[in-house]
Design an enzyme around this catalytic site. Sequence first.
Site, PDB file in Angstrom:
ATOM      1  CG  HIS A  19      54.812  64.608  30.588  1.00 59.46           C
ATOM      2  ND1 HIS A  19      54.716  64.487  29.109  1.00 59.46           N
ATOM      3  CD2 HIS A  19      53.187  64.718  30.989  1.00 59.46           C
ATOM      4  CE1 HIS A  19      52.952  64.799  29.005  1.00 59.46           C
ATOM      5  NE2 HIS A  19      52.585  64.262  29.995  1.00 59.46           N
ATOM      6  CG  ASP A 123      57.772  64.548  27.688  1.00 57.93           C
ATOM      7  OD1 ASP A 123      56.801  63.782  26.939  1.00 57.93           O
ATOM      8  OD2 ASP A 123      57.066  64.980  28.768  1.00 57.93           O
TER       9      ASP A 123
END
Length: 471
Positions: A19, A123
């Site tokens: 990520h 995120d």
Amino acid sequence: MEMVDQPHVVMISVLLQGHVKPLLCLAELLSEAGLFVTFVNTHHNHKRFSNLPEITNNLPNLHFVSISDGLPDDHPRDSFDLEYFFGINSATKPYFKELILSYLRDNSGDAPLQPRVSCIIADGVFSFPIDVAEELEIPIFSFIAHSARYLWEYFTIPKLIHGVDDHDHHLLPSDAMPGFELGRNDLPGFNMETLNSPVVQFLVGESLAMTRTSGLILNTIDDLEASCLPYITHHFRKLYTVGPLHVLLNSRVGDRSQLMASHGSFWKSDQNCMTWLDSQPSRSVLYVSFGSVVKTSCSNLLEFWHGLVDSGRPFLWVLRRDVISDGKESNGEIYEELQKGPKERVCIVEWAPQEQVLGHSAIGGFLTHCGWNSILENIVARVPMICWPNWGDQSINSECVVKLWKFGVELDAKDRSSIEKTINTLMGHQREELQLGVDRIAKRLEDGIHEGGSSYNNVEMLVGDLRKMKL
Ligand code: UDP
């Protein structure tokens, strides 16, 4: 001073390598475009970044800060530990809020000069940045590092649960699955047991939380996910499909792209494998990597080892020190066994420069766990794949590669002989057909990243929208 008038984008990702890396690519792209960007790490991840100085030296608009995640330094931070995973929102939120508040205070006097924060990009795995943004009335965008199809699964799940009356009935209604281009039975994990699990329920909640933001940014490309994007668009104020970010970044930074490729890596890449690849014949080597998180048992790794050796093919294997799931005592056993291998056709490293490896002419196949970054990097490099999905989005990614895009074969890793057979299928008689498949998909992807393509245009649109957001 001009700097204090710039839009200031604060970006945050707290957990996983897969990520952090694409979000950092986006941070670099935005700072290249002239936005003032602050990339927020946890103290824990910040220490693991392998080459921060190179990034900051090259990008004066990109700044790094780190915050506490609310846990003691010696906490294992194992993402498979559910108590830890579910606790991240509440543990980290106060530290993030404190940071954002510091960016909102008056910059006069002796305080360091920096623009007021104008928006947050976070995120989407955790919703705490959305809560903070709402409390402080700052615009926020969510970023997701996996495919649009996988996100769409989480939007579909609540409907599935409510649509099924008979809880003993393990098959779900077939008409409830629009947007996937895959049959219901090809969608992994879609039975009542997994749908009701705490992890799935948590991820459904976090996915729905993203709809409260100003927009969703996806590291994907329109053409490959055209079937589900219209459904997703419906839930968000704005959608920006800007992938593959590593390619868009590389094409804009030119000569610096090799340096950029390892940015945000939590491990230092072993460059010796590149020299070893130089000594191997064209398209002969199988690259094997299970990404940054997957773990497996020592006995399974030994089956992999024998399958790889028995295939007779040269191979480059990324074997992380923490890949073994069943205890440190097994480490010795496998590393001892690996010393006995045929050295001339085996290269083992703890972490590879993956984008460079996949782009090397000696690579003929990729045995992968099917993380989304690996899939995108692989399509760009045009390498046929062996798919060994484990958890999360990996199964749906594998289904797309094997059944929809047709450039890979699935591995049932039950023993060394099935591993050996699958390797020889990929590197042998099916190679040509799978190569044609990946060439076809790569062409579709490339059309989207050139000037005028969907991802290219969407990056421009995102930059334009962020510029307008000065508080
Ligand atoms: N990676 C790397 N070197 C390695 C193995 C992986 O640089 O030896 C990078 C890879 O290029 C990718 C990321 O780590 O960008 C892994 O992300 P992915 O989504 O494929 O899988 P995850 O680690 O999240 O399961």
